[in-house]
Enzyme design. Sequence first.
Site, PDB file in Angstrom:
ATOM      1  CE  LYS A  79      42.709  36.046  45.619  1.00  0.00           C
ATOM      2  NZ  LYS A  79      42.083  37.479  44.921  1.00  0.00           N
ATOM      3  CE  LYS A  92      34.445  42.179  40.769  1.00  0.00           C
ATOM      4  NZ  LYS A  92      35.828  42.584  41.693  1.00  0.00           N
ATOM      5  CE  LYS A 147      39.963  34.853  37.072  1.00  0.00           C
ATOM      6  NZ  LYS A 147      41.146  35.267  37.882  1.00  0.00           N
TER       7      LYS A 147
HETATM    8  P1  ADP Z   1      41.047  35.172  41.823  1.00  0.00           P
HETATM    9  O1  ADP Z   1      40.041  35.315  40.438  1.00  0.00           O
HETATM   10  O2  ADP Z   1      41.234  34.072  42.471  1.00  0.00           O
HETATM   11  O3  ADP Z   1      40.126  36.103  42.879  1.00  0.00           O
HETATM   12  P2  ADP Z   1      42.560  37.520  41.132  1.00  0.00           P
HETATM   13  O4  ADP Z   1      41.489  37.994  40.225  1.00  0.00           O
HETATM   14  O5  ADP Z   1      42.471  38.478  42.447  1.00  0.00           O
HETATM   15  O6  ADP Z   1      42.485  36.214  41.498  1.00  0.00           O
HETATM   16  O7  ADP Z   1      43.935  37.721  40.613  1.00  0.00           O
HETATM   17  C1  ADP Z   1      45.157  37.536  41.398  1.00  0.00           C
HETATM   18  C2  ADP Z   1      46.395  36.865  40.427  1.00  0.00           C
HETATM   19  O8  ADP Z   1      46.040  35.594  40.320  1.00  0.00           O
HETATM   20  C3  ADP Z   1      46.046  37.611  39.113  1.00  0.00           C
HETATM   21  O9  ADP Z   1      47.637  37.853  38.723  1.00  0.00           O
HETATM   22  C4  ADP Z   1      45.381  36.602  38.122  1.00  0.00           C
HETATM   23  O10 ADP Z   1      46.087  36.619  36.930  1.00  0.00           O
HETATM   24  C5  ADP Z   1      45.936  35.288  38.892  1.00  0.00           C
HETATM   25  N1  ADP Z   1      45.004  34.242  38.666  1.00  0.00           N
HETATM   26  C6  ADP Z   1      43.613  34.407  39.295  1.00  0.00           C
HETATM   27  N2  ADP Z   1      42.870  33.122  39.114  1.00  0.00           N
HETATM   28  C7  ADP Z   1      43.746  32.437  38.116  1.00  0.00           C
HETATM   29  C8  ADP Z   1      43.880  31.549  37.285  1.00  0.00           C
HETATM   30  N3  ADP Z   1      42.537  30.452  37.438  1.00  0.00           N
HETATM   31  N4  ADP Z   1      44.614  30.796  36.477  1.00  0.00           N
HETATM   32  C9  ADP Z   1      45.776  31.722  36.501  1.00  0.00           C
HETATM   33  N5  ADP Z   1      46.209  32.893  37.064  1.00  0.00           N
HETATM   34  C10 ADP Z   1      45.212  33.126  37.699  1.00  0.00           C
HETATM   35 NA    NA Z   2      38.985  37.688  41.191  1.00  0.00          NA
END
Ligand code: ADP
Ligand code: NA
Length: 318
Positions: free
Chosen positions: A193, A109, A190
């Site tokens: 957000k 990052k 993946k």
């Molecule tokens: P993001 O990638 O959306 O910012 P985070 O990394 O903050 O999300 O993850 C928050 C939660 O959501 C974690 O428990 C993560 O495993 C789950 N999560 C995030 N993206 C996914 C995804 N594409 N599929 C399944 N679970 C996800």
């Molecule tokens: Na994230």
Amino acid sequence: MNRRLSLLTPSGRLTLGNLLGALRPMRAAQADAECFYGISDLHALTTPRSPDDLRAAITEQSTLLLAAGLDASTLFRQSRVPAHAELAYLLECVATTGELGRMIQFKEKSRHQESVRTSLLTYPVLMAADILLYRPTHVPVGDDQRQHIELTRDLAQRFNATYGEVFTIPEITVPPAGARVMDLGDPTRKMSKSGPDAGSIALLDPPDVVRRKVARAVTDSDTGPAAVRTDRAAKPGVTNLVEILVACGGSVDGIATYGALKAAVTDAVVAELEPLQERYRALAADPARVADVYDRGAERCREVTAPVLAAARAALGL
Ligand code: ADP
Ligand code: NA
């Protein structure tokens, strides 16, 4: 009863990936664990953003957690439980800049930033405080957070060895294989957000937006009779759509074309989001009720964490 702790950072709009991979298992966990679910608003400050954006993201996410049925848990905002920041500071006094600088996520990052916030470096120490304050015996973690939880254990062990037994050392457990939703535009990464908007379905996207995003989802040029099937390596886009469909209660039975698959995915996702969005609208119309839930949650967190913080302070000679 065992304790479960999960924090979600308000770093963007919660997605279908967050719902299927996090909120759904979090809701299920309420049946047999005492759950503490937090909005990690302090973690959100590790990267620059406007206060108005942050405030809006916190409000939206707080409301969504309630709308997603997490009302049997203690819901709180990290910044409203000062023990998190205070214990993080105390743990910084047993952490070294060397070990923090070696964290893979920090290296990734910070690589492309001209100016890196100190809080990005100390992020895993705040995370250690988030966890250790609640004395969980087990912490389920995916691969991307494993190094941080190992650091949590190292810091707790070092503190205990140096200053006396204050912290419970949590065991790292592998979370039950949950749904992993991929980006619609680039199904090798993946859905996130913080990723591109076109590739991710936000939980508050209206039906026509869901339809448009699914319609533009990447598939492949396979037109054979068995084109609609899962094969993560050879057909990542189609696999993702099939998995989303199934996770949202649908089935590929009788679906032979990508057009039909996308129509079914759209219907299943819209049906999955509709009740959530309805509850969200009702809660958003009554912000005082949402604020009250989080105020009471923070109060409970302050009670639960006070003895741990007091023990850490006393052990250090404060
Ligand atoms: P993001 O990638 O959306 O910012 P985070 O990394 O903050 O999300 O993850 C928050 C939660 O959501 C974690 O428990 C993560 O495993 C789950 N999560 C995030 N993206 C996914 C995804 N594409 N599929 C399944 N679970 C996800
Ligand atoms: Na994230």
